[in-house]
Design an enzyme around this catalytic site. Structure first.
Site, PDB file in Angstrom:
ATOM      1  N   ASN A 178      -2.966  -5.627   7.294  1.00 42.01           N
ATOM      2  CA  ASN A 178      -2.421  -4.284   7.542  1.00 42.01           C
ATOM      3  C   ASN A 178      -3.456  -3.291   8.076  1.00 42.01           C
ATOM      4  OD1 ASN A 178      -3.594  -4.393   4.988  1.00 42.01           O
ATOM      5  ND2 ASN A 178      -2.278  -2.788   4.179  1.00 42.01           N
ATOM      6  N   GLU A 196      -7.847  -6.207  -4.895  1.00 45.91           N
ATOM      7  CA  GLU A 196      -7.054  -5.018  -4.549  1.00 45.91           C
ATOM      8  C   GLU A 196      -5.711  -5.554  -4.070  1.00 45.91           C
ATOM      9  OE1 GLU A 196      -9.516  -2.805  -1.791  1.00 45.91           O
ATOM     10  OE2 GLU A 196     -10.983  -2.372  -3.341  1.00 45.91           O
ATOM     11  N   CYS A 237      -0.994  -0.411   1.379  1.00 49.33           N
ATOM     12  CA  CYS A 237      -0.739  -0.721  -0.036  1.00 49.33           C
ATOM     13  C   CYS A 237      -0.523   0.544  -0.855  1.00 49.33           C
ATOM     14  CB  CYS A 237      -1.907  -1.499  -0.595  1.00 49.33           C
ATOM     15  SG  CYS A 237      -3.460  -0.618  -0.374  1.00 49.33           S
ATOM     16  N   GLU A 297     -13.662  -0.908  -6.525  1.00 49.28           N
ATOM     17  CA  GLU A 297     -14.726  -0.877  -5.531  1.00 49.28           C
ATOM     18  C   GLU A 297     -14.873   0.560  -5.055  1.00 49.28           C
ATOM     19  OE1 GLU A 297     -15.143  -4.117  -2.783  1.00 49.28           O
ATOM     20  OE2 GLU A 297     -13.804  -5.404  -3.923  1.00 49.28           O
TER      21      GLU A 297
END
Ligand SMILES: NC(=O)c1ccc[n+]([C@@H]2O[C@H](COP(=O)([O-])OP(=O)(O)OC[C@H]3O[C@@H](n4cnc5c(N)ncnc54)[C@H](O)[C@@H]3O)[C@@H](O)[C@H]2O)c1
Ligand SMILES: O=C/C=C/C=C(\O)C(=O)O
Length: 485
Positions: free
Chosen positions: A153, A252, A286, A465
């Site tokens: 993405n 993630e 996301c 992160e």
């Protein structure tokens, strides 16, 4: 036709089997890609290991930071090439790749060069009851060979978000970009060469997930840590593959993010922000808000205004400057999104706008476009309210009280990002910490400071992160205790 190959030990290495890299705007073939075999993944891991023992391993943090600045400059020098490659692979609008993806890639290298230069270490003066004293201090060492697996993405943005801190910490990496978007990771290899990154420090293996380069990489015993961005189910598979060798993982993953709109919000600014939060990158971020909860007093007005925004998107050819929404990534992904549109209707949704496929009368009809879509009227238990769709779509539902809004927002197994829209500062401070999410934005969305912790709770991931959090994942800490008395 362009051919993309893996990059191993400083050389482009063709694989035996090829696959097509499809341009989602019209279904044409953008490039052919050769798939890395298990042996090639072995070679990439070995090349990375060798690099750790060479000149890269001897370079200090300042030296590595200098290399990272050169990489950032190298990306900027080839700005247009990166933009074009990203647009051809993803179908995202030229305007978006130019203002988000490629600038962020350069910023990722600059920020982690800065962070590694100023990062401090922990120290404690220790006094024991029996009179002994010691100095404890911690040194930071590379974790070794890092396996990096990334999605389609925001291909270059998400890849460099991991490569930059991994290199800043002195590691060598083997990256497996998404099979849908192999181009920019390959182009980055050329930048690495020009920036003087020693051979083997940055390796790329192309291919798929299961029984292909992705699985070969994450299950490889020579890989010391795995960092992954992608679907939650893929994260679960990767975790299983990492279990036998007990590799640290950073994940993630997906989201089903909520936005909570209070009646006291700055209405126009909220509509502008929410338009991005729902539709940016064709909803394929996301962090996108697929669940929108609006205080009942402004519910109708909000739905009407967001609908006007949905109508205003220009679903043009991605390279046209005016285009504001591109296609979805692939035929398969469009089928998934359309199946959720059908399901929403079966589940009793009102389709406020969209819900289907646009027609153009040109090559875009062979691409993977869908209409920006807004649903209302679903029960909270509906699958379309619970499951990540990953398209330009949201469900809007009313709420009556702050407590109810918090409960609705938190009723999910995911927990990546939330946004709150209100002019009442006290309310913002009260509600924000109650969100069951790794990131909560107030009166904004996807506003990033790369020093902050980024990640999710529940199905949305493991670990954080960003800034020092990245340094902690990409390095081993060795505590040294010296008796002083
Ligand atoms: N939380 C975040 O920061 C974040 C960011 C972007 C995307 N995402 C999530 O990513 C998803 C969309 O991306 P996607 O469809 O590319 O995800 P995906 O999980 O299908 O694929 C991601 C990568 O994993 C690889 N892969 C697949 N199976 C594997 C396996 N068994 N072993 C090793 N590698 C494997 C793929 O080849 C690809 O490179 C969405 O769920 C989205 O929410 C999350
Ligand atoms: O699609 C997910 C977006 C993730 C964004 C980041 O990881 C980031 O901004 O660092």
């Amino acid at each position: 036709m362009k051919s993309l190959h893996s990059y191993i030990g400083g050389r482009f290495v063709p694989g035996k089997r090829g696959f097509a890299d499809i341009n989602p705007a019209d279904g044409s073939v953008a490039a052919t890609v050769t798939e890395a075999s298990a042996e090639m993944v072995d070679e990439a891991v070995a090349a990375a290991r060798k690099a750790l023992h060479g000149e890269w391993g001897k370079l200090g943090a300042r030296g590595r930071a200098t290399v990272l600045y050169k990489i950032a400059e190298g990306i900027e020098k080839r700005f247009d090439c990166f933009v074009q490659a990203e647009v051809a692979d993803t179908g995202k609008p030229l305007s978006l790749a130019s203002r988000l993806d490629v600038p962020r890639a350069a910023a990722n290298f600059r920020v982690f060069a800065d962070v590694i230069k100023i990062a401090g270490l922990e120290a404690f003066e220790t006094e024991l009851p029996d009179g002994r004293r010691a100095l404890n201090y911690t040194v930071r060492k590379p974790i070794g060979v890092v396996g990096i697996v990334t999605p389609w993405n925001l291909p270059l943005l998400l890849l460099t978000w991991k490569v930059a801190p991994a290199l800043a910490c002195g590691n060598a990496v083997v990256v497996k970009p998404s099979e849908e978007t192999p181009a920019t990771a390959t182009l980055l290899a050329e930048v690495m060469q020009e920036a003087g990154v020693p051979d083997g420090v940055y390796n790329v293996v192309h291919g798929f997930g299961p029984n292909s380069a992705g699985e070969f990489l994450v299950s490889h015993p020579g890989v010391n840590a795995v960092t992954f961005t992608g679907e939650s189910q893929t994260g679960a598979s990767i975790m299983r593959a990492c279990a036998p060798t007990v590799k640290p993982v950073s994940f993630e993953l997906g989201g089903k993010n909520a936005a909570v709109i209070f009646a006291d919000c700055d209405f126009d600014a909220t509509i502008a922000g929410m338009s991005d939060a729902v539709f940016l990158n064709t909803g394929q971020v996301c962090l996108c808000a697929e669940r929108v909860y609006v205080e009942r007093r402004i519910f109708d007005r909000f739905v009407a205004a967001l609908t006007e925004r949905a109508k205003s998107y220009d679903l043009g050819w991605p390279m046209e400057p005016a285009t504001s929404m591109g296609p979805l990534i692939s035929k398969v992904h469009r089928e998934k999104v359309l199946s959720y549109f059908d399901l929403a209707r079966e589940e009793g949704a009102t389709v406020v706008i969209g819900g289907g496929v646009p027609t153009f009368g040109d090559g875009r009809d062979s691409g993977f476009y869908v209409q920006p879509t807004i649903f209302t009227g679903l029960k909270e238990s509906a699958r379309c309210v619970k499951e990540e769709i990953f398209g330009p779509v949201c469900h809007v539902a009313p709420f009556d009280s702050e407590e109810e809004a918090v409960a609705l927002a938190n009723d999910t197994r995911y927990g990546l990002a939330a946004s709150i829209w209100t002019s009442d500062l006290q309310r913002a401070h009260r509600v924000a910490p109650q969100m069951n999410a790794g990131i909560t934005w107030v009166n904004c969305w996807f506003l990033r400071d790369l020093r902050t912790p980024f990640g999710g709770v529940g199905l949305s991931g493991i670990g954080r992160e960003g800034g020092m959090h990245s340094l902690n994942f990409y390095s081993e800490l060795n505590n040294i205790c010296i008796r002083t008395e």
